[in-house]
Each structure stands twice: as structure tokens, then as C-alpha cells.
Design a protein around this motif. Sequence first.
Motif, short mmCIF file in Angstrom:
data_model
loop_
_atom_site.label_atom_id
_atom_site.label_comp_id
_atom_site.label_asym_id
_atom_site.label_seq_id
_atom_site.Cartn_x
_atom_site.Cartn_y
_atom_site.Cartn_z
N THR A 85 -6.08 7.96 7.68
CA THR A 85 -4.74 8.55 7.68
C THR A 85 -3.95 8.02 6.49
OG1 THR A 85 -3.98 6.77 9.15
CG2 THR A 85 -4.68 8.85 10.17
N LEU A 86 -2.96 8.79 6.06
CA LEU A 86 -2.18 8.43 4.88
C LEU A 86 -0.72 8.77 5.10
CD1 LEU A 86 -3.21 8.90 1.20
CD2 LEU A 86 -0.99 9.78 1.94
N GLY A 87 0.16 7.84 4.73
CA GLY A 87 1.60 8.07 4.79
C GLY A 87 2.20 7.94 3.41
N PHE A 88 3.13 8.84 3.06
CA PHE A 88 3.69 8.87 1.71
C PHE A 88 5.21 8.97 1.79
CE2 PHE A 88 4.24 11.66 -2.31
CZ PHE A 88 4.64 10.56 -3.05
N LEU A 89 5.89 7.91 1.36
CA LEU A 89 7.34 7.92 1.24
C LEU A 89 7.68 8.20 -0.21
CD1 LEU A 89 10.11 7.15 2.76
CD2 LEU A 89 9.93 5.04 1.45
N HIS A 90 8.18 9.42 -0.50
CA HIS A 90 8.52 9.72 -1.89
C HIS A 90 10.03 9.77 -2.06
CE1 HIS A 90 9.05 13.97 -0.66
NE2 HIS A 90 7.93 13.80 0.01
N GLN A 91 10.48 10.02 -3.29
CA GLN A 91 11.89 9.85 -3.62
C GLN A 91 12.76 11.00 -3.11
OE1 GLN A 91 12.48 8.97 -7.77
NE2 GLN A 91 10.92 7.38 -7.80
N GLN A 112 3.93 4.87 12.04
CA GLN A 112 2.67 5.62 12.09
C GLN A 112 1.48 4.74 11.75
OE1 GLN A 112 3.48 8.84 9.40
NE2 GLN A 112 4.68 9.99 10.89
N LYS A 113 1.72 3.63 11.06
CA LYS A 113 0.66 2.67 10.70
C LYS A 113 -0.56 3.37 10.11
CE LYS A 113 2.21 -0.51 14.27
NZ LYS A 113 1.90 -1.23 15.52
N PRO A 114 -0.38 4.10 9.01
CA PRO A 114 -1.52 4.81 8.41
C PRO A 114 -2.48 3.84 7.75
CG PRO A 114 0.39 4.95 6.98
CD PRO A 114 0.86 4.27 8.24
N ASP A 115 -3.69 4.31 7.50
CA ASP A 115 -4.68 3.47 6.81
C ASP A 115 -4.25 3.20 5.37
OD1 ASP A 115 -6.57 3.37 8.99
OD2 ASP A 115 -6.99 5.47 8.57
N PHE A 116 -3.61 4.20 4.75
CA PHE A 116 -3.12 4.05 3.38
C PHE A 116 -1.64 4.42 3.35
CE2 PHE A 116 -7.63 5.09 3.09
CZ PHE A 116 -8.09 4.05 2.30
N LEU A 117 -0.81 3.48 2.89
CA LEU A 117 0.63 3.66 2.87
C LEU A 117 1.11 3.67 1.43
CD1 LEU A 117 3.29 3.84 4.48
CD2 LEU A 117 3.32 1.34 4.57
N LEU A 118 1.68 4.80 1.01
CA LEU A 118 2.18 4.96 -0.37
C LEU A 118 3.70 4.95 -0.33
CD1 LEU A 118 -0.12 7.97 -1.44
CD2 LEU A 118 -0.69 5.53 -1.34
N GLU A 126 3.60 -7.57 5.15
CA GLU A 126 2.67 -8.69 5.07
C GLU A 126 1.69 -8.70 6.23
OE1 GLU A 126 2.77 -13.58 4.64
OE2 GLU A 126 4.63 -12.45 4.77
N THR A 127 2.14 -8.23 7.39
CA THR A 127 1.29 -8.31 8.59
C THR A 127 0.66 -6.97 8.98
OG1 THR A 127 3.24 -7.92 10.00
CG2 THR A 127 2.65 -10.21 9.52
N CYS A 128 1.05 -5.86 8.34
CA CYS A 128 0.52 -4.57 8.76
C CYS A 128 -0.93 -4.41 8.28
CB CYS A 128 1.40 -3.42 8.26
SG CYS A 128 1.14 -2.95 6.54
N GLU A 129 -1.67 -3.53 8.94
CA GLU A 129 -3.10 -3.35 8.67
C GLU A 129 -3.35 -2.36 7.53
OE1 GLU A 129 -5.65 -4.91 10.25
OE2 GLU A 129 -4.23 -6.10 11.41
N SER A 130 -2.33 -1.67 7.07
CA SER A 130 -2.52 -0.61 6.07
C SER A 130 -2.84 -1.19 4.69
CB SER A 130 -1.25 0.24 5.96
OG SER A 130 -0.83 0.74 7.20
N SER A 131 -3.56 -0.39 3.90
CA SER A 131 -3.61 -0.63 2.46
C SER A 131 -2.34 -0.04 1.87
CB SER A 131 -4.83 0.04 1.83
OG SER A 131 -6.02 -0.51 2.33
N VAL A 132 -1.67 -0.78 1.00
CA VAL A 132 -0.35 -0.38 0.51
C VAL A 132 -0.35 -0.24 -1.01
CG1 VAL A 132 2.11 -0.97 0.40
CG2 VAL A 132 0.78 -1.56 2.44
N ILE A 133 0.14 0.89 -1.49
CA ILE A 133 0.43 1.06 -2.92
C ILE A 133 1.93 1.31 -3.03
CG2 ILE A 133 -0.04 2.33 -5.04
CD1 ILE A 133 -2.63 3.29 -3.85
#
Length: 481
Positions: A65-71, A180-186, A207-214
Motif C-alpha cells: 500500500t502507498l500513501g501520498f501527501l502532496h502540496q 492508514q499506515k501504508p507500506d510506503f509513505l510519501l 520514528e516508530t511507524c512501520e512504513s518506508s518514508v520518502i
Amino acid sequence: MLTVSNLYVQYGERILLDRISFMVGDRERIGLVGRNGAGKSTLLKIIAGAQSPDEGIITRPGSSTLGFLHQEMNLPKGKTVLEETLTAFEETNKLEERLEVVHREVATRTDFESDGYMNLLTEMSDLEHRFHLLGGGNKQVEAEKVLKGLGFKDADFQRLTDEFSGGWQMRIELAKMLLQKPDFLLLDEPTNHLDIESIIWLEGFLETCESSVIVISHDKMFLDNVTKRTVEIELGKVYDYKASYSGYIEMREERREKMAAAYSNQQKVVVQMERTIKRFMAKATKTSMAQSMQKRLNKIDRIELDDEDTAVMNIRFPVPPRAGQVVIDVRNLTKKYGGLTVLSGVDFKMDRGDRVAFVGQNGQGKTTLARILVHQLPPTAGEMKPGHNVHIGYYAQNQAATLQPNLTLLETMELHSPPEMRTRLRSILGAFLFSGEDHDKKVSVLSGGERARLALACLLLKPINLLVLDEPTNHLDMLSK
């Protein structure tokens, strides 16, 4: 694992991303850095599937899963803050429905040794793990916890989302992403509208979440506290550093120094060999040696120094008329919104040449006071007297959002320019780092930082002697700040 492979993006004559590649591992914390307009937001949009590259692919596991917070986020209207935040649990609700079906089937089946029954137990275990990972057992508690961490109060939960400014609506969207705790958080500029307390809370959460973060951010301390790896985009290329932002700055400088030294040494060798070849070619007895040496020279792997983008804005204010000694005089000023008192009994005076900072937590009235000073809001009580011959310029938090997206940069400048400045508009755009080919771009294709620079350029077209700036550096890169 998420893989970016050979991405190529070109706008007109400009190559934005030049066949870049890198990988994102599990639970990695990556800071994506670069100048305004370098392609950071474009890269995140491509990774999220919101934009297609000219060439190249993005690959990640099909079940991820992927979450994207854009501008640019637009929340639907008509829901309360809590109701909108709880929409983040759409996956949790589906998991809960499926779990009920699986539980009923497990309870009624008797083929305990069959493969079908064992597969059902495996599915039930996977569903329960994901359900609890997403906080499904206490959705409202988790939602309220995250909202409070981002600065909302209990009284805000039942207010409609459309009562809040764009910055606060962005916090709601951020809360949904985190829940949502996605696997990849942008995350594209997540701290722009957060106060210090909320930024500290977000750092702890990430710091504690399981997601990969960019994350794209121009906040050095936030990047240092959150990331362990930095990917830089510069002039179409990417440079990968296994370090947080401060470490990246040091490693980047070391890399450039080593490259410069190696280039200098190689150039000395090349020049010496070329001289020797030229000298030997003049002698018939040494022609074969010269040809052999030329072959060796041709096989040398030439070192090329990377280009570096160090351009900064050249801001020059038009000469303003001289204001009186007292620029603003505020006496016993009060501002209320219904039953909410935001400002009470404020006394405030500014003299010519003063530099004043408004500080305080979000919601304490900083923007409200600024808008009263520039006559955009009337006070509920008290008075605000501008001084003699005061000309006000105001840069609002959402100033860049007020630009018309269908206009070009030059048309935008013409719209805001007095007649006497028309002949200087192209040079002013150049001073704000917009080259000649940029002048005919539509505002809609600009990055957040580029829009901020354009809004600043428009503001400085007229002579002003009182400048009111509300979060002017939100979208600006490090050098522009």
C-alpha cells in the motif's frame, strides 16, 4: 522493496529527470532534497502513480500500500474533522467485514485436515495481523490521538472541515495518511503548516511507524531527526548518500573535493602526455611511440566534474516613499469569531525601520493580527492607525495559491505590474531564477517553491515601505531561504 528504474522526464527543452534509478528498502527513512523545480514533487507523483514518466518504470509488490501527501489537497466538504479523519479506516472496515465471514466459515467447517481449512486459518491470521496493525480495534481513539498530536483540540473534532484554513485541512489529510499506515509513505513538505510542537510529535510518530518514508522538506532539523538516507536531485541526476541531511552536506562537499582533485590530477597527466605525443610526432624515429602513447591516451576514462546549481534569488526592492516615524499604532485591539476571542486588548506600535516577528502556537492569532494590519480583517474593538504615507505589501500563507494557473509567468507579472515596470518584467523574472524559456510556462506546471518565488516577484513590483510576510519561506529551498 520499491524500485525506481531508469526514469526519464522532459519538459520542452529541459530534462527534469535524466534516467535516474534507486531503490527503497523496508522501513527506510529517505530525505529527497534539491532546488525548487529540480523535480522532487514530480518524482513523488510518478512513484505514487499520479503522473507518468516519458521513460522508465516504478515497481513494488502488488500487495503493498502507498500513501501520498502532496502540496495541493482538496478535502470534500460537509464532514466534521473527526468524520473525515475516520475515512482513513476504509481498509480496516473491509478487513473487519472479511474477518466476520472467515470466522463464521471456520466455526462451521469440520474438514480440519484439509488444505482448504488450513488456507482459511492462514488467511484469518493474516487478516487479524493487518487489522490490529492498522489499529482497527480502537479506530476513534487512534484518530483522536493523531489529530491532537497535529494540534487539534477536542472542540475541533465536531467542526466542519470547511471552517478551517488550507493549512489545517492539510493536517487532516496528513492525519489520514498516518492512520492508514501504508507500506510506503510519501510526504511532500509535511511540516509547512505545523507549529514546533506538532513537528516534534510527527518526528516521534515517524520514528516508530512501520512504513518506508520518502519525505521532501526544507526543514534541516526535521530531516536530521527523521531520515537516515538522503537522495539529492540536481540538474536531472540523483546522488545517493547514506546519511541524514547534515551528514549529506558534509559527504557531498567531500565528494566534490575528491572529484575536483582527481580531475585536476588527470588533467595534468593528459596535458603532459599530449605534449610528449606532439614532440615525438615531430621526430620520424619516435612516431610509433607517439602513436602508441596516443592509443593509451584515448583509452583513459575521462573524469567529468558534475555541474552544480548554486543560483540564488537577487531580490531588489523598489525605492519606496519615506513613511512617517510611526508606521503602525494599535491600541486596545480585540478580535472575536463568534464566541471565540482570538486577540484581546492588544497594544502595539511600530516605528520606521523596525523588524518585528510574530511568534506563538498555531491558532493564537498571528495571521489574524497580520490581516488586521493590512486591512483584510476589521477588528471587533479597538483601533489600528497606519502612519503617514505608509504603503503596505502583504505576503499571505496561501499567496502562491492565489496565482491564476492558466496564465504564463510573464502574463502573471503583467497582471500585477504598474505601467512603469512593464519593460523590466523579464529581468525581474530572471532575478527570481526564471530563465527566458520559463517566461512562457503556465503557472499550473510550477512546483510549490517556484510558485512561491513568482508570488514574491509579483509582490515586489510596487514600492512598499511596510512589508508583512506570513510564512514566506514555506516552499522555498535551503539556498532561497
